[in-house]
Design a protein around this motif. Structure first.
Motif, short mmCIF file in Angstrom:
data_model
loop_
_atom_site.label_atom_id
_atom_site.label_comp_id
_atom_site.label_asym_id
_atom_site.label_seq_id
_atom_site.Cartn_x
_atom_site.Cartn_y
_atom_site.Cartn_z
N ALA A 70 10.64 7.43 -14.72
CA ALA A 70 10.81 6.01 -14.40
C ALA A 70 9.88 5.60 -13.27
N ILE A 71 9.85 6.40 -12.21
CA ILE A 71 9.08 6.03 -11.02
C ILE A 71 7.58 6.19 -11.25
N LEU A 72 7.17 7.22 -11.96
CA LEU A 72 5.75 7.52 -12.12
C LEU A 72 5.12 6.85 -13.34
N VAL A 73 5.92 6.53 -14.35
CA VAL A 73 5.35 6.02 -15.60
C VAL A 73 5.90 4.65 -15.98
N ASP A 74 7.21 4.57 -16.18
CA ASP A 74 7.79 3.36 -16.78
C ASP A 74 7.68 2.13 -15.87
N ASN A 75 8.04 2.28 -14.61
CA ASN A 75 7.99 1.14 -13.69
C ASN A 75 6.57 0.63 -13.47
N ALA A 77 -7.28 16.30 -10.10
CA ALA A 77 -6.72 17.45 -9.39
C ALA A 77 -5.19 17.42 -9.40
N LEU A 78 -4.61 16.22 -9.37
CA LEU A 78 -3.15 16.10 -9.28
C LEU A 78 -2.49 15.88 -10.65
N GLY A 79 -3.28 15.69 -11.70
CA GLY A 79 -2.71 15.47 -13.03
C GLY A 79 -2.24 14.05 -13.26
N LEU A 80 -2.77 13.09 -12.50
CA LEU A 80 -2.43 11.68 -12.65
C LEU A 80 -3.35 11.03 -13.67
N GLU A 81 -2.80 10.18 -14.52
CA GLU A 81 -3.59 9.54 -15.57
C GLU A 81 -3.87 8.07 -15.31
N ARG A 82 -3.13 7.46 -14.39
CA ARG A 82 -3.30 6.03 -14.10
C ARG A 82 -3.32 5.81 -12.60
N VAL A 83 -3.94 4.69 -12.21
CA VAL A 83 -4.09 4.43 -10.78
C VAL A 83 -4.13 2.93 -10.53
N VAL A 84 -3.61 2.53 -9.38
CA VAL A 84 -3.73 1.15 -8.92
C VAL A 84 -4.57 1.18 -7.63
N PRO A 113 -1.21 21.88 -5.70
CA PRO A 113 -0.72 21.40 -6.99
C PRO A 113 0.71 20.90 -6.86
N PRO A 114 1.06 19.80 -7.53
CA PRO A 114 2.46 19.35 -7.51
C PRO A 114 3.39 20.44 -8.01
N GLY A 115 4.61 20.45 -7.51
CA GLY A 115 5.56 21.49 -7.89
C GLY A 115 6.28 21.20 -9.18
N PHE A 116 5.72 20.38 -10.04
CA PHE A 116 6.31 20.08 -11.34
C PHE A 116 5.20 19.56 -12.25
N ILE A 117 5.47 19.54 -13.55
CA ILE A 117 4.50 19.01 -14.51
C ILE A 117 4.67 17.50 -14.59
N LEU A 118 3.62 16.76 -14.24
CA LEU A 118 3.72 15.31 -14.27
C LEU A 118 3.86 14.81 -15.70
N PRO A 119 4.68 13.77 -15.91
CA PRO A 119 4.80 13.22 -17.26
C PRO A 119 3.53 12.49 -17.66
N PRO A 120 3.22 12.43 -18.95
CA PRO A 120 2.03 11.69 -19.41
C PRO A 120 2.08 10.24 -18.94
N GLY A 121 0.94 9.74 -18.47
CA GLY A 121 0.88 8.37 -18.00
C GLY A 121 1.30 8.18 -16.56
N ALA A 122 1.45 9.26 -15.80
CA ALA A 122 1.87 9.16 -14.40
C ALA A 122 0.84 8.36 -13.60
N CYS A 123 1.33 7.49 -12.71
CA CYS A 123 0.48 6.53 -12.01
C CYS A 123 0.64 6.65 -10.50
N ASP A 124 -0.48 6.65 -9.80
CA ASP A 124 -0.51 6.50 -8.35
C ASP A 124 -0.69 5.01 -8.07
N CYS A 125 0.32 4.37 -7.50
CA CYS A 125 0.34 2.91 -7.38
C CYS A 125 -0.25 2.40 -6.07
N HIS A 126 -0.83 3.28 -5.25
CA HIS A 126 -1.41 2.77 -4.00
C HIS A 126 -2.56 3.65 -3.57
#
Length: 301
Positions: free
Chosen positions: A289-294, A59-66, A12-25
């Motif tokens: 910024a890195i996981l959601v906004d960008n 499993a990782l709590g990610l909501e978006r993906v590229v 598990p990630p060592g922090f709570i991911l912000p809503p809308g977190a994205c794996d870009c690759h």
């Protein structure tokens, strides 16, 4: 709680991911019986199905993906598009690979499906001629610029430096894959790194903070921190994070027997997210910024 996907355990990630977190690759492979690989490819991967990708996201709590078109499929984007459709427009966007044979109608259909960029696999193809790469950049920009897409470039620092003026004047976003294939052990003074920093600082290029195993040979990749922190400091609004799931390249390339399935690397992507948090000193605003906004800005979420 750990979760095993394709035989790899992700902590598990060592922090709570912000809503809308994205794996870009990420990539989708298969099923092989449905989606044929290109005859002229460098390797043959195993299946990594969209169902596996969805489980990985949950499993990782990610909501978006590229989903990025992988090289074994060449310019046939069917598997990538299938994966995007299966996950749905609220969750998935894509980056395609195109060629001269790709019609304008196909580009329009891919745009409607959620493709938002085109990848130039210069590194994979062994293309190190700046003249040829410059022509490819210009021709690709002419095709996809009217759609508002970006160009994602997988290449090395020497090529980035040679193409820096072209990237700066291209008129559409450029995304540099895998930290420009910098070599972590060489640090910030290595040739070409200043050119990449300048492009990022001026807002001419995004960089994917992805696949640290591609730039570091040390366990846990601690020397990648110097590279990533310099990039983040240059312009946090141009940083993206990607896992590179399912991590193709698990064995040395150069095999000629394409009937042999190349294994995926056993990378822990929960640890990868925790590593990102350490790179930004657990700054919640930078993580958002890195996981959601960008990603939302670049990919149109």
């Amino acid at each position: 709680m750990t979760r095993a996907i394709l035989g790899v355990t992700h902590s598990p990630p060592g922090f709570i991911l912000p809503p809308g977190a994205c794996d870009c690759h990420t990539h989708v492979f298969g099923p092989a019986a449905r989606f044929a690989f290109a005859p002229r490819r460098l390797y043959t991967p195993d299946d990594a199905l969209v169902e596996d990708l969805f489980a990985h996201q949950l499993a990782l709590g990610l909501e978006r993906v590229v989903i990025v078109q992988p090289s074994p499929y060449g310019t046939d984007n069917a598997a990538t598009l299938w994966g995007m459709r299966a996950l749905g427009p609220q969750r998935a966007r894509g980056v395609a690979v195109i060629g001269p044979e790709t019609s304008d109608a196909s580009l329009a259909a891919m745009d409607a499906a959620g493709i938002r960029g085109v990848r130039l696999n210069l590194q994979t193809a062994g293309e190190n001629d700046p003249v040829a790469a410059r022509a490819m950049l210009a021709a690709t920009a002419a095709r996809v610029g009217p759609l508002g897409w970006h160009i994602q470039v997988f290449t090395n620092l020497a090529m980035i430096e040679a193409l820096s003026a072209d990237i700066a004047s291209l008129g559409l976003p450029v995304v540099i894959d895998h930290m420009g294939a910098a070599r972590a052990e060489l640090g910030l003074g290595q040739p070409g790194f200043a050119a990449m920093l300048a492009l990022v600082g001026a807002g001419h290029a995004y960089v994917k903070l992805s696949a640290p195993h591609r730039i570091s040979t040390l366990p846990g990749y601690p020397d990648a921190a110097t590279i990533t922190r310099a990039l983040i400091a240059a312009n946090p609004a141009r940083m993206l994070w990607g896992s590179d799931w399912p991590h193709p390249g698990g064995s040395a390339r150069g095999q000629t027997d394409l009937a042999t399935i190349e294994p995926f690397r056993p990378e822990d992507d929960g640890a990868g997210l925790s590593r990102l948090a350490s790179w930004v000193e657990r700054d919640a605003a930078l993580l958002r910024a890195i996981l959601v906004d960008n990603p939302a800005r670049l990919y149109g979420f």
